[in-house]
Write a protein that holds these residues in place. Structure first.
Motif, short mmCIF file in Angstrom:
data_model
loop_
_atom_site.label_atom_id
_atom_site.label_comp_id
_atom_site.label_asym_id
_atom_site.label_seq_id
_atom_site.Cartn_x
_atom_site.Cartn_y
_atom_site.Cartn_z
N ARG A 176 -7.10 -0.84 3.87
CA ARG A 176 -6.13 -1.89 4.20
C ARG A 176 -6.54 -3.24 3.67
NH1 ARG A 176 -4.61 0.55 9.33
NH2 ARG A 176 -2.66 1.62 8.85
N LYS A 183 0.03 25.64 -16.51
CA LYS A 183 -0.85 26.12 -17.59
C LYS A 183 -1.18 27.61 -17.42
CE LYS A 183 -1.44 22.90 -20.34
NZ LYS A 183 -1.33 21.62 -19.70
N LEU A 207 2.17 2.01 -3.31
CA LEU A 207 1.12 2.63 -4.11
C LEU A 207 0.96 4.10 -3.72
CD1 LEU A 207 -1.55 -0.18 -4.19
CD2 LEU A 207 -0.25 0.71 -6.09
N VAL A 208 1.11 4.39 -2.43
CA VAL A 208 1.01 5.79 -1.99
C VAL A 208 2.08 6.62 -2.68
CG1 VAL A 208 1.32 7.33 -0.04
CG2 VAL A 208 -0.05 5.27 0.23
N LEU A 227 -9.53 15.57 -6.18
CA LEU A 227 -9.03 14.91 -7.39
C LEU A 227 -9.90 15.25 -8.60
CD1 LEU A 227 -8.02 11.41 -6.01
CD2 LEU A 227 -6.56 13.31 -6.66
N MET A 287 -7.36 2.46 -3.51
CA MET A 287 -6.37 1.40 -3.27
C MET A 287 -5.43 1.76 -2.14
SD MET A 287 -5.38 0.17 -7.08
CE MET A 287 -4.44 -1.24 -6.58
N ILE A 288 -5.13 3.05 -1.98
CA ILE A 288 -4.13 3.37 -0.96
C ILE A 288 -4.74 3.75 0.38
CG2 ILE A 288 -2.45 4.13 -2.66
CD1 ILE A 288 -3.08 6.96 -1.90
N LEU A 291 2.28 10.87 -8.95
CA LEU A 291 1.35 11.19 -10.04
C LEU A 291 0.64 12.51 -9.77
CD1 LEU A 291 -0.09 10.19 -12.61
CD2 LEU A 291 -1.76 9.11 -11.16
N ILE A 292 0.14 12.64 -8.52
CA ILE A 292 -0.62 13.85 -8.19
C ILE A 292 0.29 15.08 -8.28
CG2 ILE A 292 -1.85 15.04 -6.34
CD1 ILE A 292 -3.47 12.89 -7.68
N LEU A 350 -8.20 8.32 -10.84
CA LEU A 350 -7.50 8.80 -9.65
C LEU A 350 -8.20 8.36 -8.37
CD1 LEU A 350 -6.47 12.40 -10.76
CD2 LEU A 350 -5.06 10.36 -10.58
N GLN A 398 -8.83 -3.39 -2.26
CA GLN A 398 -7.77 -3.00 -3.20
C GLN A 398 -8.07 -3.53 -4.59
OE1 GLN A 398 -3.81 -3.45 -1.87
NE2 GLN A 398 -4.10 -1.61 -0.65
N LEU A 403 0.77 15.95 -11.85
CA LEU A 403 -0.44 16.52 -12.45
C LEU A 403 -0.67 17.94 -11.97
CD1 LEU A 403 -2.91 13.50 -12.40
CD2 LEU A 403 -1.68 14.45 -14.32
N PHE A 450 1.08 7.16 -6.23
CA PHE A 450 -0.06 8.08 -6.29
C PHE A 450 0.40 9.51 -6.03
CE2 PHE A 450 -3.77 10.09 -4.22
CZ PHE A 450 -4.69 9.93 -5.24
N LEU A 465 -8.94 18.63 -9.69
CA LEU A 465 -7.64 18.58 -10.38
C LEU A 465 -7.80 18.07 -11.81
CD1 LEU A 465 -4.55 18.78 -10.25
CD2 LEU A 465 -4.52 16.43 -9.43
N VAL A 504 -7.34 3.78 6.30
CA VAL A 504 -6.14 4.49 6.72
C VAL A 504 -6.50 5.93 7.05
CG1 VAL A 504 -3.82 5.17 6.08
CG2 VAL A 504 -4.76 3.01 5.27
N LEU A 548 -7.32 4.86 -7.64
CA LEU A 548 -6.00 4.79 -6.99
C LEU A 548 -6.12 5.18 -5.52
CD1 LEU A 548 -3.37 6.27 -9.43
CD2 LEU A 548 -3.18 4.17 -8.13
N LEU A 549 -6.88 6.24 -5.27
CA LEU A 549 -7.06 6.71 -3.90
C LEU A 549 -7.65 5.60 -3.05
CD1 LEU A 549 -6.95 9.23 -2.05
CD2 LEU A 549 -9.31 9.64 -2.68
N LEU A 582 -3.93 -6.93 4.50
CA LEU A 582 -2.61 -6.95 3.84
C LEU A 582 -1.46 -6.88 4.82
CD1 LEU A 582 -3.13 -4.63 0.81
CD2 LEU A 582 -2.79 -7.08 0.81
N VAL A 602 1.62 20.21 -13.75
CA VAL A 602 1.14 20.51 -15.10
C VAL A 602 0.00 21.52 -15.04
CG1 VAL A 602 -0.02 19.51 -17.10
CG2 VAL A 602 1.87 18.30 -16.03
N ALA A 603 -0.94 21.31 -14.07
CA ALA A 603 -2.08 22.19 -13.97
C ALA A 603 -1.63 23.61 -13.65
CB ALA A 603 -3.04 21.68 -12.90
N LEU A 621 -9.30 20.74 -13.96
CA LEU A 621 -8.29 21.76 -14.22
C LEU A 621 -7.30 21.31 -15.29
CD1 LEU A 621 -7.24 23.26 -10.80
CD2 LEU A 621 -8.18 24.44 -12.78
N LEU A 622 -6.98 20.01 -15.24
CA LEU A 622 -5.97 19.49 -16.16
C LEU A 622 -6.52 19.33 -17.57
CD1 LEU A 622 -4.13 16.73 -14.20
CD2 LEU A 622 -3.09 18.56 -15.47
N ARG A 648 0.83 -1.19 0.00
CA ARG A 648 0.00 0.00 0.00
C ARG A 648 0.87 1.26 0.00
NH1 ARG A 648 -1.92 3.30 3.13
NH2 ARG A 648 -0.89 2.44 4.96
#
Lengths: 671, 226
Positions: free
Chosen positions: B149, A671, A653-654, B108, B145-146, A660-661, B139, B154, A664, A657, B111, B95, B142-143, B210, A667-668, B114-115, A650
């Motif tokens: 627990r 602009k 993955l954090v 998200l 998944m993290i 990635l954030i 996104l 997941q 992003l 993540f 975001l 978590v 993904l959130l 996990l 990038v935002a 915006l993107l 996990r």
């Protein structure tokens, strides 16, 4: 010619695989094949320099990154360094035919030796940043494996570790430098960088990184400290390649980036090179002159010689930016010449060290001595090499150092005041290092080959294998040949000099007659000129005349004498000068501040029976100032990073993540 | 007029997929998560079918069918059976608290908008908003998944992420079927792999949390246990 070089690279890689598969029983065959390959490459380089130097050849191979195929190119600069490296490579492979069997673990050397040669050749023909860095890293890693081949000897594992850290640091610097030079569009081809060289602060940062990255591989002060650890740790034929060839590849990288890709650089960079070069020359040779270990001494001498070459390159930049074409051509010729000479004579001296180590089992000067009686051929060839590296005429080492001095002596005509005063100071340091180099090699040769043996093994030494002698003899022949006919290499590098300086090296400007080959007049014939051939004739004539004179004038009356026994009443070899006692005056004068050399004498009280003790301690300030922090930092970072190995799925993955954030959001916001 | 209606329906379906992403985030029980996921997959199938109709691209019906059968029916039912057989009816350990997760999800979405909006300025409005919604679903997957627990959540988070990809793919005209097939298959593969994992864990530790899995990783000394 490019296809020939690439074929040689492929052949050498195949030899590496053959070495891994067939191993030690095929070692001699593999070394012989590698020698042939390098000889072919050297001939190809000469042919290119003589016949087609003005027409670079390029080739694009569809390997590597998909959007950036591997680009290869050969021009006069690459061909000159290919010549230098393959001359050293040929000699080293021939030497290894006889020497290879004496390695601790030949199976760890045979596969990597041809790969190392291939990687060095590949660096020279690379024409995009990606291919260059891949080849460069290949070169670092294969030589690292070779350094590690004697890993059971004390100190070698640490030497390899320091080398690996410094090699990684150097590559990282080059990676960043290429990133800056390529610009935001990722134009990694050398042609694109050449067309759009970086400007302003970006250029300054990139060039500083280039200087650090290539300088750490070439062994410039203060990033030299790995070199005297790693070069001696490898087997001698590899040490010869590392000192003789790999430092040249590093210099090639510096020249390629600073002289070719970065466009016309300001004179400040030339001044920086002069300063760094002069400092390297003096500090390197000071270390060498007090060093006991023959191979470490040679490695320190490499630091000195790289410094001399870099200083000459710096002078070339300084003269060129001031539009003094003739002097720029002189300095550039001197630098390229020194690169060739150092490759020849340092390889020769490392072969000598290898031969001494094979026949006596040691390389500590305090345990050698009297080898001239046991190894007459090696001793003669070593004398030629030592005289050459100590820059004595009529040998090759003198020519390039003399040309460098000619460039230094013309520096007062420079307009910048910093240079008017700075370059002569650097010249004085160069003169000091030349004098110390002479002392250093008198000491090395005298302690190893003259006097009486200081150990039983030295007394029982036997002459080495024929291939080893032939390799040394070939290089010694080159030392003499290049020394008395310096115009031959000067003519070979002429297209390169013309391209850099805009004008020809002065003696070549109006054609080359037979007489010009005899006389080297770098500026104008009236001011200063040198003819190695005349010096050779004079040396031979004076020698013959003295022998004749001594024989004729000496009395032939028989004398019997024993009383003082010619100054050797005590047969113990301990009564001779030792290596450290020979170096003691120089150590007192120079090294007590620069190297923090301290003598500790432990004298027992009267009546006490224990022996008196003398110990000598020295520190390398560059180690304290530069290496120790880097090493500590890397270790600290590695320990912190180590916890990343033990995270939960996990948490990984954090990380992804979050990365990635963050990207992003960047990038935002952009602009 | 008709274009406007097409747009509105497609938009509604996409947004409802996003809505179920949020629904996934605030579930506190495993069964609830699976139900929400099944509904999300149903919405994806409906969105794909609507796109097939409005774009007149019949191959998208296949995508809709795959989404309906595999993700809305087979995977949730299979996961439910696994959970029944293993006898797990536990609440989900989080978590970050559910409220915080929801707030992060809103962030998200902001975001993503915006993107995507400035980038896809000149493309059709539907494509643009569809892309923004799909990116936020990815996104949020993904959130999820993290911030959970439990292994089941997941897996579900991963598959919800895939739903976002499918939604993005069907929204763009002329996307070939191959892509959707591969996405569907990768979901299936992931399901199988994770399913194998569950049984392994079940045999030994009697839990799907996990944390217990990690302390038995081979490269980790016993003294490093959390």
């Amino acid at each position: 010619m490019l296809s020939v070089l690439l074929a040689v690279v492929l052949f050498l890689l195949a030899l590496g695989i053959a070495g891994a598969v067939f191993g030690v029983p095929w070692a001699a065959r593999i070394y012989a094949a590698a020698a042939c390959a390098c000889a072919v490459a050297a001939v190809a380089a000469v042919v290119f320099l003589v016949a087609r130097a003005d027409v670079p050849e390029a080739l694009v191979l569809p390997v590597g990154l998909p959007w950036l195929s591997a680009h290869f190119r050969i021009d006069a600069l690459a061909a000159w360094f290919a010549l230098v490296i393959n001359v050293a490579g040929t000699a080293s492979a021939v030497f290894a035919i006889g020497y290879g069997g004496h390695n601790d673990e030949p199976a760890r050397v045979v596969p990597f030796f041809p790969v190392f040669l291939a990687a060095m050749n590949l660096v020279l023909v690379a024409d995009d940043a990606f291919a260059f860095l891949i080849a460069w890293e290949f070169m670092s890693l294969s030589s690292w494996l070779l350094v590690l081949s004697n890993h059971r000897r004390p100190g070698n594992a640490r030497a390899a570790q320091v080398y690996l850290v410094m090699a990684a640091l150097g590559t990282a610097c080059l990676l960043l430098a290429f990133g800056i030079m390529a610009g935001p569009d990722g134009a990694y081809r050398f042609a694109s960088i050449r067309d759009n060289p970086p400007q302003g602060a970006a250029a300054a940062i990139a060039l500083a990184l280039v200087l650090l990255g290539t300088g750490s591989k070439a062994g410039l002060v203060p990033v030299h400290a790995w070199l005297p650890l790693a070069h001696p740790a490898a087997p001698s034929h590899v040490s010869a390649l590392m000192s003789g060839a790999m430092t040249k590849v590093a210099i090639y990288g510096l020249v390629r980036l600073l002289f070719d890709l970065a466009g016309p650089v300001p004179w400040g960079w030339g001044a920086a090179l002069v300063a760094v070069g002069a400092l390297s020359a003096v500090i390197g040779i000071l270390h060498a002159v007090v060093e006991r270990d023959l191979k470490t001494l040679l490695a320190f001498s490499t630091v000195e010689n790289v410094g001399i070459a870099v200083m000459a390159f710096g002078l070339a930049i300084v003269f060129r930016t001031n539009a003094m074409g003739t002097l720029a051509a002189l300095a550039f010729t001197a630098a390229l010449f020194h690169v060739l000479n150092h490759a020849i004579m340092k390889s020769l001296m490392f072969f000598v060290a290898g031969a001494v180590e094979v026949s006596t089992g040691q390389r500590d000067l305090e345990k050698l001595g009297g080898l001239i009686h046991r190894l007459p051929v090696t001793a003669t060839l070593a004398l030629i090499g030592a005289a050459s590296i100590a820059a004595l005429p009529p040998l090759n080492g003198f020519v390039s150092e003399w040309l460098t001095f000619q460039a230094v002596l013309n520096s007062p005509s420079l307009p910048q005041w910093v240079l008017k005063f700075g370059v002569p100071v650097a010249g004085a340091l160069l003169a000091l290092s030349a004098a110390l180099a002479a002392a250093c090699f008198v000491r090395a040769y005298g302690m190893a080959f003259l006097g009486r043996p200081r150990s039983r093994k030295a007394a029982e030494a036997v002459e080495v294998a024929p291939s080893m002698r032939w390799a040394m003899a070939g290089l010694a022949g080159l030392c003499i040949g290049v020394g008395i006919l310096p115009m031959v290499p000067a003519a070979a590098m002429a297209p390169l000099v013309r391209r850099f300086a805009g004008v020809d090296f002065a003696p070549l400007a109006d054609g080359l007659s037979f007489g010009d080959f005899m006389l080297l007049a770098p500026v104008t014939p009236g001011v200063s000129s040198y003819s190695g051939f005349v010096v050779l004739i004079a040396v031979v004539a004076v020698t013959l005349a003295s022998i004749e004179g001594v024989h004729r004038l000496a009395t032939n009356r028989l004398r019997r004498a024993a009383a003082w026994d010619c100054g050797f009443p005590d047969p113990s070899p301990a009564t001779q000068y030792t290596a450290s006692s020979f170096a003691q005056p120089l150590r007192r004068v120079y090294a007590s501040t620069v190297l923090r050399a301290r003598d500790h004498v432990d004298m027992p009280e009267p009546g006490d029976a224990r022996p008196a003790r003398f110990t000598l301690s020295m520190r390398d300030l560059a180690w304290d100032a530069f290496y120790a922090p880097v090493e500590r930092g890397v270790t600290w970072l590695a320990e912190r990073m180590n916890t990343l190995q033990f995270l939960t799925i996990r948490r990984y993955l954090v990380f992804m993540f979050t990365a990635l954030i963050v990207l992003l959001v960047t990038v935002a916001l952009a602009k | 007029m008709l274009r406007g209606l097409h747009f509105d329906i497609a938009h509604t379906l996409s947004v409802s997929v996003l809505l179920f992403s949020f629904a996934l985030l605030y579930q506190r029980r495993i069964m609830g998560v699976l139900n929400a996921f099944a509904l999300q997959a149903l919405m994806v199938a409906a969105a794909a079918a609507w796109q097939a109709y409005s774009q007149e691209a019949p191959h998208l019906y296949a995508t809709a069918g795959i989404a309906l059968v595999l993700k809305a029916l087979v995977v949730p039912i299979a996961l439910k059976r696994i959970i029944m057989r293993l006898g797990i009816h536990r609440a989900i350990e989080t978590v970050i608290e559910v409220n915080g997760t929801l707030l992060a999800g809103v962030g998200l979405v902001a975001l993503s908008i915006l993107l995507v909006f400035p980038v896809a300025q000149d493309s059709a409005a539907l494509t643009r908003e569809n892309l923004a919604i799909a990116l936020s679903i990815v996104l949020i997957g993904l959130l999820m998944m993290i911030t959970r627990r439990n292994a089941v959540t997941q897996v579900v988070g991963f598959m919800s992420l895939e739903n976002g990809l499918v939604l993005a793919a069907v929204g763009v005209q002329g996307m070939p079927l191959v892509v959707e097939m591969s996405i569907a298959f990768s979901v299936l593969v992931a399901f199988i792999v994770f399913g194998m994992f569950f049984f392994r864990i079940r045999e030994r530790f009697d839990t799907l949390d996990l944390q217990y899995l990690e302390s038995f990783r081979g490269d980790r000394g016993q003294d490093h246990r959390p």
